[in-house]
Design a protein around this motif. Structure first.
Motif, mmCIF file in Angstrom:
data_model
loop_
_atom_site.group_PDB
_atom_site.id
_atom_site.type_symbol
_atom_site.label_atom_id
_atom_site.label_comp_id
_atom_site.label_asym_id
_atom_site.label_seq_id
_atom_site.Cartn_x
_atom_site.Cartn_y
_atom_site.Cartn_z
ATOM 1 N N UNK A 108 0.522 -0.997 -0.196
ATOM 2 C CA UNK A 108 -0.317 -0.298 0.258
ATOM 3 C C UNK A 108 0.901 1.637 -0.418
ATOM 4 N N UNK A 109 0.527 2.299 -0.129
ATOM 5 C CA UNK A 109 0.655 3.249 -0.264
ATOM 6 C C UNK A 109 1.212 3.976 0.951
ATOM 7 N N UNK A 110 2.799 5.090 1.403
ATOM 8 C CA UNK A 110 2.956 5.522 2.118
ATOM 9 C C UNK A 110 1.795 5.675 3.066
ATOM 10 N N UNK A 111 1.010 6.955 2.335
ATOM 11 C CA UNK A 111 0.219 8.116 3.028
ATOM 12 C C UNK A 111 -0.542 6.929 3.511
ATOM 13 N N UNK A 151 -1.820 6.303 7.556
ATOM 14 C CA UNK A 151 -3.007 6.458 8.416
ATOM 15 C C UNK A 151 -2.953 4.265 8.757
ATOM 16 N N UNK A 152 -2.766 3.978 8.903
ATOM 17 C CA UNK A 152 -3.279 3.348 9.172
ATOM 18 C C UNK A 152 -1.766 3.106 11.031
ATOM 19 N N UNK A 153 -1.163 2.855 10.792
ATOM 20 C CA UNK A 153 0.476 3.220 12.324
ATOM 21 C C UNK A 153 -1.165 4.179 12.980
ATOM 22 N N UNK A 154 -1.382 5.166 12.175
ATOM 23 C CA UNK A 154 -2.541 6.668 13.931
ATOM 24 C C UNK A 154 -3.098 5.927 13.944
ATOM 25 N N UNK A 155 -4.201 5.309 13.477
ATOM 26 C CA UNK A 155 -5.137 3.560 13.753
ATOM 27 C C UNK A 155 -4.957 3.244 14.415
ATOM 28 N N UNK A 156 -3.998 2.263 14.831
ATOM 29 C CA UNK A 156 -3.577 1.465 15.227
ATOM 30 C C UNK A 156 -3.202 1.729 16.487
#
Length: 88
Positions: free
Chosen positions: A19-22, A26-31
């Motif tokens: 997936x894209x870096x962007x 978002x995944x890292x933040x949501x995690x």
């Protein structure tokens, strides 16, 4: 509900690499939200039905979701990340 730790399947890790870096940001933040409270309203955590019954998902964006399971010891396993095609 606080989650002590997350396990990642090989399948999840492969999907994450593609997936894209962007979206990764978002995944890292949501995690982080997920670890603090897996039912945080921003995540829209929900049970799945049909062929994915017994599994759960939470939102990353309006299009992208993470599929996961709750383990007996309170841990969570991330299974996949995908768009809504994941549910078909």
């Amino acid at each position: 509900m606080r989650v002590p730790d997350v396990l990642y399947t090989t399948h999840f890790n492969r999907a994450y690499k593609k997936i894209s870096n962007e979206l990764k940001l978002q995944i890292d933040e949501r995690e982080q939200y997920f670890l603090a409270d897996c039912f945080d309203i921003r995540l829209k955590t929900h049970k799945l039905s049909g062929k994915l019954e017994g599994l759960w998902a939470f939102s990353i964006t309006q299009k992208h979701r993470i599929l996961f399971t709750f383990e007996e010891d309170g841990m969570v396993t991330f299974l996949d990340i995908d768009d809504h095609d994941l549910y078909r």
